[in-house]
Scaffold this motif. Structure first.
Motif, PDB file in Angstrom:
ATOM      1  N   PRO A 104       0.848  -0.960   0.061  1.00  0.00           N
ATOM      2  CA  PRO A 104      -0.016  -0.102  -0.063  1.00  0.00           C
ATOM      3  C   PRO A 104       0.946   1.364   0.032  1.00  0.00           C
ATOM      4  CG  PRO A 104      -0.058  -1.144   2.060  1.00  0.00           C
ATOM      5  CD  PRO A 104       0.681  -2.036   1.080  1.00  0.00           C
TER       6      PRO A 104
ATOM      7  N   ALA B 192      -4.241   3.000  -8.533  1.00  0.00           N
ATOM      8  CA  ALA B 192      -3.727   2.042  -9.426  1.00  0.00           C
ATOM      9  C   ALA B 192      -3.429   0.664  -8.534  1.00  0.00           C
ATOM     10  CB  ALA B 192      -2.184   2.234 -10.053  1.00  0.00           C
TER      11      ALA B 192
ATOM     12  N   ALA C  22      -6.436   8.024   4.785  1.00  0.00           N
ATOM     13  CA  ALA C  22      -6.278   6.853   3.699  1.00  0.00           C
ATOM     14  C   ALA C  22      -5.829   5.395   4.402  1.00  0.00           C
ATOM     15  CB  ALA C  22      -5.166   7.475   2.813  1.00  0.00           C
ATOM     16  N   ALA C  23      -5.444   5.565   5.616  1.00  0.00           N
ATOM     17  CA  ALA C  23      -5.032   4.510   6.184  1.00  0.00           C
ATOM     18  C   ALA C  23      -6.062   3.777   7.040  1.00  0.00           C
ATOM     19  CB  ALA C  23      -3.640   4.504   7.176  1.00  0.00           C
ATOM     20  N   GLY C  24      -7.238   4.480   6.973  1.00  0.00           N
ATOM     21  CA  GLY C  24      -8.618   3.808   7.690  1.00  0.00           C
ATOM     22  C   GLY C  24      -9.106   4.441   8.852  1.00  0.00           C
TER      23      GLY C  24
ATOM     24  N   ARG D 152     -10.614   2.745  -0.748  1.00  0.00           N
ATOM     25  CA  ARG D 152      -9.263   2.575  -0.992  1.00  0.00           C
ATOM     26  C   ARG D 152      -8.404   2.594   0.141  1.00  0.00           C
ATOM     27  NH1 ARG D 152      -9.301   7.710  -3.712  1.00  0.00           N
ATOM     28  NH2 ARG D 152     -11.255   7.780  -2.694  1.00  0.00           N
ATOM     29  N   VAL D 153      -8.580   2.139   1.188  1.00  0.00           N
ATOM     30  CA  VAL D 153      -8.006   2.059   2.337  1.00  0.00           C
ATOM     31  C   VAL D 153      -6.446   1.579   1.858  1.00  0.00           C
ATOM     32  CG1 VAL D 153      -8.947  -0.167   3.347  1.00  0.00           C
ATOM     33  CG2 VAL D 153      -7.739   1.757   4.917  1.00  0.00           C
ATOM     34  N   LEU D 154      -5.522   1.980   2.549  1.00  0.00           N
ATOM     35  CA  LEU D 154      -4.160   1.368   2.497  1.00  0.00           C
ATOM     36  C   LEU D 154      -4.088   0.471   3.435  1.00  0.00           C
ATOM     37  CD1 LEU D 154      -2.133   4.883   2.598  1.00  0.00           C
ATOM     38  CD2 LEU D 154      -2.631   3.221   0.283  1.00  0.00           C
ATOM     39  N   ASP D 155      -4.012  -0.974   2.980  1.00  0.00           N
ATOM     40  CA  ASP D 155      -4.099  -2.110   3.665  1.00  0.00           C
ATOM     41  C   ASP D 155      -3.181  -3.156   2.829  1.00  0.00           C
ATOM     42  OD1 ASP D 155      -4.647  -4.371   4.868  1.00  0.00           O
ATOM     43  OD2 ASP D 155      -6.735  -4.506   4.043  1.00  0.00           O
ATOM     44  N   PRO D 156      -2.226  -3.613   3.803  1.00  0.00           N
ATOM     45  CA  PRO D 156      -1.284  -4.562   3.177  1.00  0.00           C
ATOM     46  C   PRO D 156      -1.676  -5.618   2.281  1.00  0.00           C
ATOM     47  CG  PRO D 156      -0.495  -3.883   5.091  1.00  0.00           C
ATOM     48  CD  PRO D 156      -1.953  -3.365   5.011  1.00  0.00           C
TER      49      PRO D 156
ATOM     50  N   PRO E   8      -3.079  -3.994  -1.429  1.00  0.00           N
ATOM     51  CA  PRO E   8      -2.110  -3.053  -1.649  1.00  0.00           C
ATOM     52  C   PRO E   8      -2.120  -1.970  -2.922  1.00  0.00           C
ATOM     53  CG  PRO E   8      -0.746  -4.913  -2.146  1.00  0.00           C
ATOM     54  CD  PRO E   8      -2.409  -5.376  -1.878  1.00  0.00           C
ATOM     55  N   LEU E   9      -3.061  -1.165  -2.563  1.00  0.00           N
ATOM     56  CA  LEU E   9      -3.498  -0.148  -3.643  1.00  0.00           C
ATOM     57  C   LEU E   9      -2.311   0.965  -3.770  1.00  0.00           C
ATOM     58  CD1 LEU E   9      -7.193   0.326  -3.231  1.00  0.00           C
ATOM     59  CD2 LEU E   9      -5.910  -1.378  -4.792  1.00  0.00           C
TER      60      LEU E   9
END
Lengths: 328, 560, 387
Positions: free
Chosen positions: A72, B9, C69-71, C194-198, C201-202
């Motif tokens: 991410p 993306a 963004a990280a939730g 579009r949460v930043l999640d391992p 991974p977006l």
């Protein structure tokens, strides 16, 4: 299994390393930063969230709709990477997630425009590993000088001409400034020593709290050398003493990579176009060469880099060759 | 492409963009011979078998070794190992002790009775006659077997081994090793006819009639005649004769002081034998220089440097750049020899000539002078081939000009004179014979070596070379072997020092250092297969992998 | 529960009721009391969140961007120079379509230095792609703050809640603070698509080429226009729970048949309402709650039948004129009988807007329409050459 039995696509999926940064990115040939970023993620593993400053790394990895990242990843702006990473970390902490926040920035985004956010990040003790990919200039915008550009290097905004021989000022001693924040771990590393680099990433990630890695990553375009020489140039930066590999804890130097064979700075400089003017027949050029040698000698003295004798425990700091079990 | 909210993306989608289209040069794997390989007269690829040993497969290493040289326990002891002088590591610290590892593997094979990787010939296979059971003949017979032919070896002596048996002192080559290795070789199914002398019991013409091909390897068994201005002392014994006698009997008549004349292995051997039988004062007179790194190699005395060194340790006094000008005689009795300093100098026509320096004469008082200035072919049975030559003239494949089906090698051809050269001659002759029998030309073996500058030595650590233990001088009596062998750990350490010049070390450097990454690694290690694959869809051709390959195994080629 | 609270304190309480995960802020007058109150709630253990006291407003905006963004739900507040220092990040947050909520304690922008209220700060970032909601009083500030989170998260757009500095932030008023259960019923747990999640991974924040940039901007514009529907829906949902409405896009007070209307934003609306009641003037007061998106249709509806529309605003574009005035005039041009538009800037840098302003404004409608004027300029106090 041979290439007859497995397609390259499938083989790529089965590489025995974490593929945090994938191929198809648009870095220049022999880009040091692309190498370094891949290794940082290889060492860090998938349980990370990355904040990435504006710069080459951001541009060459994410031309929409493509992304070379498999972690991410968030690019916001140039100078706020420390703060964005702080926000990521705060959110991960609140949610009780184990993922580690990483901040990636170039030297411009670290030494110069992003310095304030970085300082705040360190002061507030966010659990973030901040990685500065130092290619000693604003390369993405066309090779302008930064606070990290070494003394006497020519850039488009510190060109070498009749009146001046490249950058007039010194490279900012960022590690000393970082160290003054009293953080638990700060280190330098080089793309010429990947195992050392990865070890330092892992070391940093063991620590809860802010840590800082300063990675020396040559830019073939900006430094004026062939892409095939990136590792060689990086290695010489270390072996001349110009870029000492050191580790600091709470502001104290706790480890250095000793140099068994110290090379003269000219060996490093003459490979690079940005120092070409120092080799012309001009007493001031000779003076600048001596100046750079003196800076290297100073590092060697201050960090006690000189290794007296061959020591079996120190492999010259080198990533000595791994010998495969089965060989061709 | 449908736009995504905020233009996010998906992971790894960069793979859709094939950066390989940027490439102007492509990296390719290119095996190049290590200098040790090119330098080995026997044709051994030391790099290859050191690699097997480094993998922990000592039997595989031995098998690789004996694919060229069937007598490693012997050559590991007696070879002059030009491989080590060629070794690139010599420019870094010290060369790999190749001969010592070779000996280790040979000894392991003997101790463990590892079978030669050769199957017995089919009864219907054509049979080739080999005359002479010395290293050249045995090597040729062995390689013929490997190539699917039968071999019948004739020798004048009752036992096989040739010079190895008759003239190599056991302190260099213990009898037990000789017997064991040659015995195992003959047991592979080589026909052996002892006591058959060419020109007496059998004739070349008969052999040519009975066999589709003949390999001649009779050696150079006749000492070159020696005199000083036409004068010879009474009771003159040639070094080779004395050496053979000592080797077979273990005793020799003893003088109080001896001068050996000549700089080859025979002269050094007999000088050392003289010390062993108790001669207090042994001199060695040679026109050439002592082997020394600072002296041009073509001026070195031809004996093996380490033998020279050991002879010095044992008390032999060397007189380099010295010639015998006169025998000092009282009647028939030798009082001494007059020596003069001399050197090889370039003449106006470019040739080299030994020039004695007037005024440097001195008399060395000795009781016995032993000439050992070289050997030549015994012409019996070969008169038609030799003509008035001292040696046979053959091409690189051992083909004797003008006589089809006859091949020759080893000491009997011009320019040989070393065991490993003889073994190499036998191997190449076997290939040439096989080609001849199939009506083809033998295939050339181009050996392009890789230079030190083509390696990246930043990835190697300094490490001292394993030195075999030497018997203390006081214990060097009789047949006691002087040089010790390596133990397993030493041999492994030596294999691990190998730079692997021109061959992949599976070190992962290319895999690790590719900035794309466009170097992929196969999941399994398979012997003989390079583990890395270039993914040309993404390789931009930066050349980093080639530059940082420690072994010089990757080269950049221009794209068409 | 009805209670007397300082505006800042009420806003802080409202934020806390929304259970933010991360609050980041840098002190600037008159925003300070909001953050101080939040800090106290955290210190007292009443609010479980990461309070990140950053080293600049630029970083404050950056932290809430990263956090959202990280939730987690993220909130910041600022004013004046702080908003301008954030400006770059504000554009970035909006373009990334990240739902954060910001309180702008509206204040004049230096120079000259002034800590007092006007709308120049929020107006300066009107094109950043944020939803901008203006509050007429502190009850609205509370209700709008809570609605802002739901709005932001529904549309994945950032929302700026504009509250007049000092006039509202530092004023004690009786107001209804909702119960936690009411807020919980209204505001679902934070979710970011579009949460930043391992695990997924977006890549957020890509480089967009000229081939695609226009479409990305169009999509953003469309989302902002969609807010014209969602803002009233959210307000209606809030009304269902609390019985209170903030008016949605536009709030109108006064007789339906009035021929004169006054359009304004923020606390001036309250002053005018008081004045209207006192004078019992036949005036329709229109509160432009949503400045971004600009509610063209709602404004047209509200102005149906008006012959005169006075636009009062606390900011302007030097060398051009009124900002809201120009936009309102453009919107009303589409009407068959558009009202004449009189545009005035008032209350700049904290200058008092007195009750009697209503009378003077109405008087002004008698003459030719004022395209734009700054109200109450005392020319005698200016040097000759600058009058």
């Amino acid at each position: 299994m041979s290439t007859q039995e497995i397609s390259l696509e499938e083989l790529r999926q089965r590489q025995s390393r974490f593929r945090g940064l994938e191929a198809g990115h648009r870095a220049c040939l022999g880009c040091g930063q692309a190498l370094a970023a891949r290794w940082v993620l290889e060492a860090a593993g998938p349980d990370v969230v990355v904040a990435n400053a504006t710069g080459c790394l951001e541009v060459f990895t994410t031309p929409w709709p493509e992304s070379a990242w498999r972690v991410p990843w968030l690019h916001s702006l140039f100078e706020n990477t420390g703060a964005v990473a702080a926000g990521l970390e705060a959110a991960l902490k609140v949610q009780g997630k184990t993922a580690k926040a990483l901040a990636f920035a170039g030297d411009g985004g670290t030494f110069d425009i992003g310095f304030q956010a970085l300082s705040g990040l360190l002061e507030r003790e966010h659990d973030v590993l901040y990685v500065c990919y130092d290619n000693e200039g604003y390369m993405n915008t066309g090779v302008q000088r930064s606070g990290s550009t070494p003394h006497a290097a020519a850039t488009t905004t510190s060109p070498a001409g009749r009146a001046r021989l490249g950058k007039r000022h010194l490279k900012k001693d960022i590690l000393a400034i970082i160290a003054s924040h009293h953080i638990a771990y700060a280190a330098t590393a080089s793309i010429a020593y990947p195992e050392d680099l990865k070890r330092k990433v892992r070391q940093a990630l063991l620590i809860t709290g802010p840590t800082f890695l300063h990675l020396h990553a040559p830019c073939p375009l900006g430094w004026g050398h062939d892409g095939s020489l990136s590792v060689e140039v990086a290695r010489l930066a270390v072996q001349t003493g110009l870029f000492p590999l050191i580790e600091m804890e709470r502001g104290q130097v706790i480890g250095v990579m000793p140099l068994r064979t110290i090379r003269p700075v000219a060996d490093y400089l003459k490979l690079q176009g940005r120092f070409g003017h120092l080799f012309r027949d001009d007493p001031r050029a000779r003076e600048e060469l001596e100046h750079l040698q003196a800076l290297a000698d100073h590092n060697i003295e201050v960090f006690n880099l000189r290794a007296d004798r061959p020591d079996p425990a120190d492999s010259e700091g080198a990533d000595t060759v791994r010998r495969g079990r089965r060989r061709f | 492409m449908i736009l995504t909210r905020g233009a996010y993306a998906l992971p790894g989608t960069s793979l859709a963009y094939k950066t390989g289209t940027w490439r102007l040069q492509r990296p390719v794997h290119r095996h190049r011979a290590a200098p040790c390989h090119a330098a080995c007269p026997a044709g051994e690829d030391a790099q290859a078998w050191l690699a097997r040993l480094d993998e922990g497969d000592s039997q595989g290493a031995w098998e690789s070794l004996v694919s060229a040289n069937p007598l490693p326990a012997i050559t590991g002891r007696v070879c002059h190992h030009p491989c080590e002088r060629a070794c690139n590591r010599g420019q870094f610290d010290q060369p790999i002790a190749i001969h010592a590892v070779e000996r280790f593997l040979g000894d392991q094979a003997l101790a463990n009775d590892w079978p030669y990787p050769v199957s017995p010939p089919s009864p219907a296979a054509p049979e080739v006659a080999v005359v002479g059971a010395g290293p050249a003949g045995l090597s040729c017979a062995y390689h013929l077997l490997r190539l699917g032919y039968k071999a019948r070896v004739f020798d004048a002596l009752p036992e096989a081994g040739g010079t190895l048996r008759t003239a190599l002192p056991p302190y260099r080559l213990p009898r037990g090793v000789l017997e064991a290795e040659i015995g195992r070789l003959l047991n592979l199914g080589i026909g052996f006819e002892p006591g058959v002398r060419l020109g007496r019991d059998v004739y070349l013409d008969d052999l040519r009639r009975q066999y589709p091909a003949v390999f001649l390897a009779l050696g150079a068994t006749r000492p070159r005649p020696w005199d000083v201005a036409g004068v010879v002392p009474a009771e003159l014994h040639q070094g080779l004769e004395l050496l053979k006698e000592w080797v077979s009997v273990g005793e020799l008549p003893k003088a109080d002081s001896v001068a050996v004349v000549g700089g080859g292995n025979t002269s050094v051997d007999i000088a050392r034998v003289m010390r062993r039988i108790g001669v207090p004062e042994v001199h060695l007179i040679t026109h050439r220089a002592l082997p020394h790194p600072e002296v041009p190699e073509d001026d070195w005395m031809p004996a093996i440097p380490r033998e020279v060194e050991q002879a010095q340790e044992e008390g032999v006094v060397f007189h380099p750049h010295t010639g015998v000008r006169r025998l000092v005689l009282r009647g028939q009795q030798l009082l001494g020899i007059e020596l003069v300093k001399m050197k090889k100098l370039v003449q106006p026509d470019g040739s080299l000539k030994r020039v004695p320096f007037e005024g440097t004469e001195k008399v060395l008082r000795i009781e016995q002078v032993i000439p050992a200035i070289g050997e030549m072919v015994d012409p019996s049975g070969l008169e038609s081939l030799l003509g008035c030559q001292e040696f046979l003239l053959v091409d690189a494949w051992g083909r004797v000009a003008g006589i089809s089906g006859v091949f020759a090698g080893g000491d009997m051809r011009f320019g040989a004179g070393m065991v490993s050269i003889a073994i190499g001659d036998g191997r190449r002759a076997a290939l040439a014979i096989a080609a001849y029998l199939q009506g083809k030309e033998p295939e050339a073996e181009p050996v392009k070596t890789i230079a030190y500058e083509q390696l990246n030595v930043n990835y190697y650590d300094h490490a001292p070379r394993a030195e075999p233990t030497l018997l203390p001088v006081a214990q060097r009596v009789g047949f006691a072997e002087v040089e010790g062998g390596l133990d397993t750990a030493q041999a492994a350490a030596e294999a691990a020092r190998c730079f692997s010049c021109g061959s992949c070390l599976s070190c992962d450097n290319c895999w690790n250092l590719c900035p794309e990454p466009a170097v992929l690694k196969l999941p399994d290690e398979i012997p003989g297969q390079v583990r890395y694959v270039f993914d040309y869809d993404y390789c931009k051709g930066c050349g980093l992998c080639a530059r940082e390959c420690p072994c010089g195994f990757i080269v950049m080629e221009d794209e068409a | 529960m009805r209670q007397a609270l300082e505006g800042s304190q009420a806003i802080a309480q409202a934020v806390a009721l929304c259970r933010p995960g991360v609050v980041a802020a840098y002190p600037i007058t008159p925003q300070t009391h909001i953050v101080e109150n939040l800090a106290k709630l955290v210190a007292d253990g009443k609010l479980k969140c990461e309070l990140v006291s950053v080293e600049s407003e630029h970083s404050a905006a950056s932290v809430v961007l990263g956090a959202a963004a990280a939730g987690v739900r993220a909130y910041t507040a600022s004013a004046s120079q702080g908003i301008l220092l954030m400006a770059e990040v504000l554009y970035n947050i909006a373009g990334l379509r990240v739902p954060v909520v910001l309180t702008c304690a509206n204040r004049a922008v230096s120079a000259p230095l002034s800590i007092w209220n006007d709308h120049q700060d929020s107006m300066a970032v009107r094109d950043s792609g944020w939803i901008q909601l203006y509050c007429a009083d502190n009850q609205q500030a509370v209700d709008t703050t809570i609605q802002a989170f739901r709005l932001a998260e529904t549309l994945e757009l950032p929302v700026m809640v504009c509250v007049d500095g000092f006039v509202l932030t530092h004023t004690l008023e009786p107001l209804d603070l909702p119960e936690q259960a009411q807020v919980d019923a209204f505001l679902p747990p934070y979710r970011f698509s579009r949460v930043l999640d391992p695990h997924h991974p977006l890549t957020l924040g890509t480089l967009v080429s000229p081939d695609d940039y226009t479409e990305v901007r169009y999509a953003h514009h469309r989302a902002m226009l969609r807010a014209l529907d969602v803002i009233p829906e959210v307000d209606a949902a809030w009304q269902q729970i609390t019985g209170r409405s903030t008016g949605g896009l536009i709030a109108v007070e006064g007789p339906e048949e009035a021929r004169v209307g006054i359009l304004t934003l923020g606390s001036v609306f309250g002053t005018l309402a008081d004045a209207r009641q006192l004078a019992d003037a036949p005036v329709k007061l229109i509160h432009l709650r949503s400045f971004r998106p600009f509610p063209v249709a709602a404004l047209q509806r509200a102005c149906q039948g008006l012959t005169e529309l006075i636009v009062l605003e606390r900011a302007f574009s030097p060398g051009a004129g009124g900002i809201v005035g120009a936009e309102a005039r453009a919107a009303l041009m589409e009407l068959e009988h558009p009202p004449r538009v009189h545009n005035f800037a008032v209350g700049l840098g904290g200058r008092d807007v007195p009750l009697e302003i209503l009378e003077r404004l109405l008087a002004a409608t008698g003459s030719e329409p004022t395209r734009f004027a700054i109200f109450d300029v005392d020319l005698s106090r200016l040097p000759e050459e600058e009058r």
